[in-house]
Scaffold this motif. Structure first.
Motif, mmCIF file in Angstrom:
data_model
loop_
_atom_site.group_PDB
_atom_site.id
_atom_site.type_symbol
_atom_site.label_atom_id
_atom_site.label_comp_id
_atom_site.label_asym_id
_atom_site.label_seq_id
_atom_site.Cartn_x
_atom_site.Cartn_y
_atom_site.Cartn_z
ATOM 1 N N UNK A 54 0.966 -1.262 -0.048
ATOM 2 C CA UNK A 54 -0.021 -0.044 -0.244
ATOM 3 C C UNK A 54 0.846 1.194 0.001
ATOM 4 N N UNK A 55 0.495 2.352 -0.237
ATOM 5 C CA UNK A 55 1.101 3.629 -0.547
ATOM 6 C C UNK A 55 1.663 3.877 1.023
ATOM 7 N N UNK A 56 0.952 3.762 2.007
ATOM 8 C CA UNK A 56 1.555 3.897 3.460
ATOM 9 C C UNK A 56 2.906 3.188 3.552
ATOM 10 N N UNK A 57 3.057 2.056 2.842
ATOM 11 C CA UNK A 57 4.552 1.456 3.113
ATOM 12 C C UNK A 57 5.419 1.756 2.090
ATOM 13 N N UNK A 58 5.229 2.807 1.375
ATOM 14 C CA UNK A 58 6.155 3.374 0.342
ATOM 15 C C UNK A 58 6.810 4.684 0.622
ATOM 16 N N UNK A 59 8.110 4.773 -0.094
ATOM 17 C CA UNK A 59 8.832 6.046 0.047
ATOM 18 C C UNK A 59 9.222 6.737 -1.376
#
Length: 526
Positions: A110-115
């Motif tokens: 998910x977006x929340x686990x990306x940088x």
């Protein structure tokens, strides 16, 4: 090694048949890509790498009974059957799926686990927050698993089984995940993208998602779909914290959907850092376990990892730490004690000497022992500590705290060295009958302590423990945990070892390591 120590400990308890299963998860996009990059085929790459893993485990004295390769026909048949059970249960549907896919981890993130980062060419890209691996936007039609329908059953399973996941911080983490959004799971990939995997039964355009395929190894090894009932669900999974969600959320849900119970226990461990930094190929700080086995011996390396590895948090590794721990606890404390108490100068008859009840009379409460006979209050404390040790160690193994079991043993070994040092048996006059009785009693107590330590250390340092027990003339049938009694003569019962001829001198129990990790007496073969 954690799994191996648990398996060996269980065997010593005589707890009925047990199996230790390991192996290699061989399908997926990253294997397909790695094989292409190496100019070889996926089966050839897997054959070679799987062999390396098998060899490493054998060299580390991991006593596996089963080695599953997910490319084996037996396993593939189990996966196809498992897919059929999911389909028949109505938990699969076809849907369009898009998202950020991480090939090294073989999962959507998910977006929340990306940088946001820049790649080697300086272009902006997205990476996984946890691992730093690059992700790619993927859109395809897949089979989806109704994971969202399993929130309540999963929460109930965990509430009813508070020890299902150990240590507790990981149990709490899974409970928190189950309070968050639980989207349905894509469990196949387009065959055009992924050929190296098991095709979906009755749909050759799709390949079964590598994680579904890999997780079924726990069933295929026990004969799923025919004979697994003899073993399942009495399974204890030992997994790294990075794959917790797959094992504690997806896998139990898939099992429930296929009409099976979740595994009995999931034991979770953390990772090793090197001098405070994460191990990574780019930093060049990856530790080669085979080189460590050569440097520190199998038992030395096993002892360090299991003594210092705390499952609930990352632990730090560096060479000096291994040398210091192994030298102080194995070479000096344990090996030194065995040497001193079996030396011909102190035990010329080379026997397991007799215990004298007049020198060391039984007291009801060791805390009130003022020192009667020749024994001091500290001696009674030692006897109480060692008597309670087997049960303590069993409790720590049961709760996946092997490092605490080893801490307790190390403490008792230190206490026994103090006991030996305190009474200086080498100073006693053997010609005086009273002194001879006391000398024999000191040696008897010391050898009894060593026998307990040797027995309890078998799951961790199998070779050194065997050497120690052989020196004390403990027969193979006398090495189990169920029959382990300490110092029976103290409470007026017979001791089967008393008066027995000791085994042959096996030399130094554990060689001291040099700072470089070399043995003092050996040169490393280049």
């Amino acid at each position: 090694l954690l799994a191996d120590a648990l398996h060996r400990h269980r065997g010593l308890r005589g707890a009925g048949p047990g199996r230790l299963s390991t192996g290699t998860d061989e399908h997926g996009l990253k294997i397909q890509q790695a094989a292409a990059a190496a100019g070889t085929s996926p089966p050839e790459l897997c054959e070679r790498v799987s062999g390396l893993f098998r060899q490493a485990l054998t060299q580390a004295a991991v006593s596996f009974t089963d080695f599953t390769r997910t490319s084996q026909p037996r396993h593939q048949r189990a996966v196809r059957h498992f897919w059929g059970a999911l389909r028949d249960g109505g938990t699969l549907y076809k849907g369009s799926y898009e998202g950020w896919y991480c090939t090294p981890e073989e999962c959507f993130l998910p977006e929340s686990q990306l940088a946001e980062r820049t790649d080697a060419q300086g272009r902006p890209c997205k990476v996984s927050l946890e691992t730093g691996h690059q992700v790619h936007w993927t859109k395809e039609e897949n089979y989806m698993f109704r994971l969202s329908a399993f929130r309540d059953p999963l929460q109930k399973w965990l509430r009813d089984n508070p020890h299902a996941i150990s240590p507790d911080p990981f149990y709490q983490r899974v409970l928190r995940w189950l309070e968050e959004d639980l989207p349905d799971l894509s469990i196949s990939r387009e065959r055009s993208r992924l050929q190296w995997g098991i095709p979906v039964p009755s749909d050759s355009t799709q390949t079964i998602y590598v994680w579904v395929d890999a997780l079924v190894n726990y069933l295929s090894v026990v004969g799923y779909p025919e004979t697994h009932g003899e073993w399942w669900p009495a399974a204890h999974h030992v997994v790294g914290k990075d794959i917790l969600k797959f094992h504690a959320v997806y896998w139990p849900a898939l099992l429930m959907a296929a009409g099976l119970a979740p595994p009995e226990r999931i034991f979770v461990h953390s990772h090793w850092t090197v001098r405070g930094q994460k191990m990574s190929k780019s930093l060049g700080n990856v530790i080669d376990p085979l080189a460590c086995i050569e440097q520190y011996t199998v038992d030395g390396f096993r002892y360090f990892l299991l003594r210092q590895g705390v499952p609930e948090r990352d632990c730090d590794y560096y060479d000096e730490k291994v040398v210091k721990l192994v030298n102080s606890e194995l070479a000096d404390a344990l090996g030194g004690l065995l040497n001193r108490s079996t030396a011909l100068s102190i035990n010329p008859s080379n026997t397991y000497p007799c215990f004298s009840e007049s020198c060391f009379p039984e007291v009801l409460d060791h805390r009130e022992a003022k020192g009667v006979g020749r024994a001091s209050a500290e001696d009674y404390e030692l006897v109480a500590s060692v008597a309670s040790l087997p049960l303590q160690v069993a409790g720590y193994f049961e709760s996946f705290q092997i490092y605490k079991a080893l801490e307790c043993i190390a403490l008792c070994v230190r206490q026994t060295n103090s006991f030996f040092q305190r009474h200086r048996p080498w100073k006693l006059d053997r010609k005086d009958p009273a002194e001879q009785l006391w000398l024999d009693t000191i040696l008897h107590v010391t050898l009894e302590c060593l026998r307990v330590y040797g027995t309890l250390l078998q799951p961790v340092i199998p070779h050194a423990a065997d050497k120690l027990l052989s020196r004390l003339a403990v027969e193979p049938r006398e090495r189990g945990l169920s029959s382990l009694t300490f110092l029976p003569r103290y409470s007026g019962k017979p001791c089967p070892f008393e008066g027995r001829q000791l085994g042959p001198d096996t030399g130094v129990l554990f060689p001291r390591l040099e700072k470089s990790g070399q043995h003092r007496v050996e040169t490393k073969k280049l």
